[in-house]
Design a protein around this motif. Structure first.
Motif, PDB file in Angstrom:
ATOM      1  N   PRO A   9      -0.555  12.402 -11.283  1.00 15.75           N
ATOM      2  CA  PRO A   9      -0.608  10.900 -11.035  1.00 15.75           C
ATOM      3  C   PRO A   9      -2.416  10.549 -10.762  1.00 15.75           C
ATOM      4  CG  PRO A   9      -0.486  12.166  -8.862  1.00 15.75           C
ATOM      5  CD  PRO A   9      -0.418  12.768  -9.664  1.00 15.75           C
ATOM      6  N   LEU A  10      -2.648   9.335 -11.138  1.00 16.00           N
ATOM      7  CA  LEU A  10      -4.032   8.841 -12.052  1.00 16.00           C
ATOM      8  C   LEU A  10      -4.009   7.441 -11.493  1.00 16.00           C
ATOM      9  CD1 LEU A  10      -7.338  10.185 -12.659  1.00 16.00           C
ATOM     10  CD2 LEU A  10      -6.846   9.499 -14.613  1.00 16.00           C
ATOM     11  N   LYS A  11      -4.727   6.660 -10.853  1.00 13.11           N
ATOM     12  CA  LYS A  11      -5.434   5.764 -10.577  1.00 13.11           C
ATOM     13  C   LYS A  11      -6.605   5.219 -11.626  1.00 13.11           C
ATOM     14  CE  LYS A  11      -6.044   3.915  -5.841  1.00 13.11           C
ATOM     15  NZ  LYS A  11      -7.187   3.660  -5.478  1.00 13.11           N
ATOM     16  N   GLU A  15     -10.834   0.464  -9.348  1.00 12.51           N
ATOM     17  CA  GLU A  15      -9.795   0.710  -8.062  1.00 12.51           C
ATOM     18  C   GLU A  15     -10.924   2.173  -8.079  1.00 12.51           C
ATOM     19  OE1 GLU A  15     -10.268  -0.743  -5.081  1.00 12.51           O
ATOM     20  OE2 GLU A  15     -11.575  -2.444  -6.371  1.00 12.51           O
ATOM     21  N   LYS A  17     -11.400   5.767  -7.264  1.00  8.19           N
ATOM     22  CA  LYS A  17     -12.164   6.415  -6.262  1.00  8.19           C
ATOM     23  C   LYS A  17     -12.900   6.131  -5.107  1.00  8.19           C
ATOM     24  CE  LYS A  17     -10.548  10.147  -6.916  1.00  8.19           C
ATOM     25  NZ  LYS A  17      -9.958  11.042  -5.195  1.00  8.19           N
ATOM     26  N   SER A  18     -12.556   5.148  -5.024  1.00  3.72           N
ATOM     27  CA  SER A  18     -13.158   3.261  -4.179  1.00  3.72           C
ATOM     28  C   SER A  18     -13.725   4.332  -3.342  1.00  3.72           C
ATOM     29  CB  SER A  18     -12.032   2.969  -3.423  1.00  3.72           C
ATOM     30  OG  SER A  18     -11.181   3.055  -3.144  1.00  3.72           O
ATOM     31  N   ARG A  19     -13.496   5.026  -2.611  1.00  2.51           N
ATOM     32  CA  ARG A  19     -14.513   5.774  -0.964  1.00  2.51           C
ATOM     33  C   ARG A  19     -15.400   6.385  -2.167  1.00  2.51           C
ATOM     34  NH1 ARG A  19      -9.876   9.519   1.134  1.00  2.51           N
ATOM     35  NH2 ARG A  19      -8.687   8.722  -1.220  1.00  2.51           N
ATOM     36  N   LEU A  56       0.877   9.971 -14.816  1.00  2.00           N
ATOM     37  CA  LEU A  56       1.263   8.625 -14.253  1.00  2.00           C
ATOM     38  C   LEU A  56       0.366   7.670 -13.787  1.00  2.00           C
ATOM     39  CD1 LEU A  56       3.777   7.334 -12.337  1.00  2.00           C
ATOM     40  CD2 LEU A  56       3.443   8.332 -11.290  1.00  2.00           C
ATOM     41  N   ALA A  57      -0.009   6.416 -15.027  1.00  2.00           N
ATOM     42  CA  ALA A  57      -0.867   6.166 -14.989  1.00  2.00           C
ATOM     43  C   ALA A  57      -0.276   4.613 -15.762  1.00  2.00           C
ATOM     44  CB  ALA A  57      -2.078   6.807 -15.414  1.00  2.00           C
ATOM     45  N   ASP A  71       2.865   3.613 -15.043  1.00  2.00           N
ATOM     46  CA  ASP A  71       2.192   2.806 -13.678  1.00  2.00           C
ATOM     47  C   ASP A  71       2.895   1.530 -13.571  1.00  2.00           C
ATOM     48  OD1 ASP A  71       1.814   1.740 -10.701  1.00  2.00           O
ATOM     49  OD2 ASP A  71       0.740   4.073 -10.843  1.00  2.00           O
ATOM     50  N   GLY A  75       2.731   0.894  -6.047  1.00  2.00           N
ATOM     51  CA  GLY A  75       1.633   1.772  -5.183  1.00  2.00           C
ATOM     52  C   GLY A  75       2.192   3.140  -4.974  1.00  2.00           C
ATOM     53  N   LEU A  76       1.365   4.543  -5.083  1.00  2.00           N
ATOM     54  CA  LEU A  76       2.074   5.723  -5.273  1.00  2.00           C
ATOM     55  C   LEU A  76       3.380   6.815  -5.153  1.00  2.00           C
ATOM     56  CD1 LEU A  76       0.213   8.404  -6.627  1.00  2.00           C
ATOM     57  CD2 LEU A  76      -0.403   8.770  -4.076  1.00  2.00           C
ATOM     58  N   HIS A  96      -2.401  16.371  -7.305  1.00  2.00           N
ATOM     59  CA  HIS A  96      -3.673  15.829  -7.631  1.00  2.00           C
ATOM     60  C   HIS A  96      -4.457  15.866  -8.984  1.00  2.00           C
ATOM     61  CE1 HIS A  96      -2.632  13.941  -3.483  1.00  2.00           C
ATOM     62  NE2 HIS A  96      -1.570  13.494  -4.479  1.00  2.00           N
ATOM     63  N   ALA A  97      -5.226  14.113  -9.580  1.00  2.00           N
ATOM     64  CA  ALA A  97      -6.355  14.461 -10.294  1.00  2.00           C
ATOM     65  C   ALA A  97      -7.531  15.030 -10.228  1.00  2.00           C
ATOM     66  CB  ALA A  97      -6.253  13.518 -11.259  1.00  2.00           C
ATOM     67  N   ASP A 173     -13.144  13.244  -2.370  1.00  2.00           N
ATOM     68  CA  ASP A 173     -12.852  11.623  -1.584  1.00  2.00           C
ATOM     69  C   ASP A 173     -13.638  11.053  -0.998  1.00  2.00           C
ATOM     70  OD1 ASP A 173      -9.814  12.245  -1.767  1.00  2.00           O
ATOM     71  OD2 ASP A 173      -9.874  13.431  -0.368  1.00  2.00           O
TER      72      ASP A 173
HETATM   73  N1  LIG Z   1      -0.694   6.817 -10.870  1.00  2.00           N
HETATM   74  C1  LIG Z   1      -1.121   5.923  -9.338  1.00  2.00           C
HETATM   75  N2  LIG Z   1      -1.557   7.473  -8.718  1.00  2.00           N
HETATM   76  C2  LIG Z   1      -2.210   6.802  -7.832  1.00  2.00           C
HETATM   77  C3  LIG Z   1      -2.270   5.756  -6.981  1.00  2.00           C
HETATM   78  N3  LIG Z   1      -2.942   5.930  -6.345  1.00  2.00           N
HETATM   79  C4  LIG Z   1      -4.014   7.266  -5.982  1.00  2.00           C
HETATM   80  N4  LIG Z   1      -3.677   7.957  -7.451  1.00  2.00           N
HETATM   81  C5  LIG Z   1      -3.909   9.405  -7.977  1.00  2.00           C
HETATM   82  O1  LIG Z   1      -3.636  10.064  -6.615  1.00  2.00           O
HETATM   83  C6  LIG Z   1      -4.358  11.094  -6.522  1.00  2.00           C
HETATM   84  C7  LIG Z   1      -4.358  10.971  -4.665  1.00  2.00           C
HETATM   85  O2  LIG Z   1      -5.473   9.981  -4.385  1.00  2.00           O
HETATM   86  P1  LIG Z   1      -6.247   9.412  -3.886  1.00  2.00           P
HETATM   87  O3  LIG Z   1      -7.404  10.341  -3.140  1.00  2.00           O
HETATM   88  O4  LIG Z   1      -5.284   9.365  -2.966  1.00  2.00           O
HETATM   89  O5  LIG Z   1      -6.670   8.247  -4.300  1.00  2.00           O
HETATM   90  P2  LIG Z   1      -8.533   7.650  -5.277  1.00  2.00           P
HETATM   91  O6  LIG Z   1      -7.636   6.891  -5.517  1.00  2.00           O
HETATM   92  O7  LIG Z   1      -8.320   8.515  -6.198  1.00  2.00           O
HETATM   93  O8  LIG Z   1      -9.207   7.612  -4.177  1.00  2.00           O
HETATM   94  P3  LIG Z   1      -9.394   6.621  -3.185  1.00  2.00           P
HETATM   95  O9  LIG Z   1      -9.110   5.170  -4.087  1.00  2.00           O
HETATM   96  O10 LIG Z   1     -10.791   6.241  -2.663  1.00  2.00           O
HETATM   97  O11 LIG Z   1      -8.316   6.184  -2.473  1.00  2.00           O
HETATM   98  C8  LIG Z   1      -4.990  10.951  -7.547  1.00  2.00           C
HETATM   99  O12 LIG Z   1      -4.726  11.907  -8.463  1.00  2.00           O
HETATM  100  C9  LIG Z   1      -5.528   9.711  -7.526  1.00  2.00           C
HETATM  101  O13 LIG Z   1      -6.145   9.119  -9.292  1.00  2.00           O
HETATM  102  C10 LIG Z   1      -1.891   4.902  -7.798  1.00  2.00           C
HETATM  103  O14 LIG Z   1      -1.474   3.518  -7.213  1.00  2.00           O
HETATM  104  N5  LIG Z   1      -0.998   4.927  -8.957  1.00  2.00           N
END
Ligand SMILES: Nc1nc2c(ncn2[C@@H]2O[C@H](COP(=O)(O)OP(=O)(O)OP(=O)(O)O)[C@@H](O)[C@H]2O)c(=O)[nH]1
Ligand SMILES: O=C(O)[C@H](O)COP(=O)(O)O
Length: 244
Positions: A9-11, A15, A17-19, A56-57, A71, A75-76, A96-97, A173
């Motif tokens: 899954p990839l955000k 947004e 790596k918002s932390r 998944l993105a 995606d 929500g994840l 996780h990515a 993170d």
């Molecule tokens: N497709 C998808 N991937 C997500 C989503 N939220 C988080 N991820 C991915 O899930 C994995 C773990 O994410 P987190 O470390 O919780 O969140 P992050 O987005 O990387 O970082 P933060 O914004 O700081 O929480 C990473 O590979 C993220 O890219 C989402 O809503 N959709």
């Protein structure tokens, strides 16, 4: 067994790596997320037990050796459950990515444990989060990524193997994680060259090789063979094997 699908899954976007928003500019966060994800994809593409790789993105990344699962913003965890169902509840690794030190051996060990126990979890190095879930069976599973996800995952599968390895447990993170990654990068002990996409002043040293590595990093760590494979797979919507 070589019938695993892997799902990353990839955000994307600002947004990502918002932390890390106090440590990095939005473009830098996106570049970091993308470089780490490229490395994870490359690593997964080299694991023989995985015959299909998915990302998944929100948007497709054509350079990667993966099929795209859109995606839709649910929500994840709901998105992951939908993706698992879409893939027919087949043996599935969700990973996780943001694991810059991930190795092929990490994944092999995790999948071997899941082959033995039906399910395996990779905790983060704090022992609270979950960096990867490997589910061999088709039984229901509620993904609970978020705070203290490991406890929730273990409650659902008490017999699952717990695979603790330093490289698998390190996710990026927080600014402290980033500082650690930058230190390791400066020592040349990781393929994630933070100097390659962070501006020179954020690298922490005056490095004559900086510009060369910046151009080197433009495609992440995906090599030419994998780039070709990515192009080939970017156009298939089916479950074609990566054939690796
Ligand atoms: N497709 C998808 N991937 C997500 C989503 N939220 C988080 N991820 C991915 O899930 C994995 C773990 O994410 P987190 O470390 O919780 O969140 P992050 O987005 O990387 O970082 P933060 O914004 O700081 O929480 C990473 O590979 C993220 O890219 C989402 O809503 N959709
Ligand atoms: O379940 C988890 O561990 C979260 O999705 C990710 O946690 P972290 O990115 O905060 O470690």
């Amino acid at each position: 067994m070589t019938d695993w699908a892997a799902l990353v899954p990839l955000k994307q976007g600002v947004e990502s790596k918002s932390r890390l928003r106090d440590a990095l500019e939005p473009a830098e966060r996106m570049a970091l997320a993308s470089a780490m994800a490229a490395r994870v994809m490359t690593c997964l593409s080299k694991v023989d037990a995985i015959n299909s790789l998915y990302c998944l993105a929100p948007t497709v990344v054509p350079e990667w050796p993966s099929h795209w699962l859109p995606d839709s913003g649910g929500g994840l965890n709901p998105e992951l459950e939908g993706a698992r169902a879409q893939l027919g509840n087949r043996p599935l690794l969700v990973i996780h990515a943001d694991l810059p030190h991930l190795t092929v051996e990490d994944v092999q060990v995790l999948l071997a444990a899941a082959n033995d126990c039906g399910c395996a979890f990779a905790p983060d190095r704090h022992g609270r989060g979950t960096n990867a879930v490997a589910i061999r069976d088709a039984d229901p599973f509620r993904f609970a990524f978020g705070q203290d996800s490991l406890m929730s995952h273990r409650q659902q599968r008490p017999a699952a193997a717990i695979v603790e390895r330093a490289s698998l447990g390190f996710d990026v993170d927080t600014p402290a994680d980033l500082a650690e990654l930058q230190d390791i990068s400066r020592q040349g002990k990781t393929e994630i060259l933070t100097c390659a996409f962070l501006p020179k002043e954020r690298c922490g040293r005056n490095d004559p090789g900086h510009s060369a590595r910046q151009s080197e990093n433009q495609g992440g760590s995906v090599d030419e063979t994998e780039r070709g494979r990515a192009q080939q797979h970017a156009c298939c919507g089916d479950d074609a094997s990566l054939g690796i």
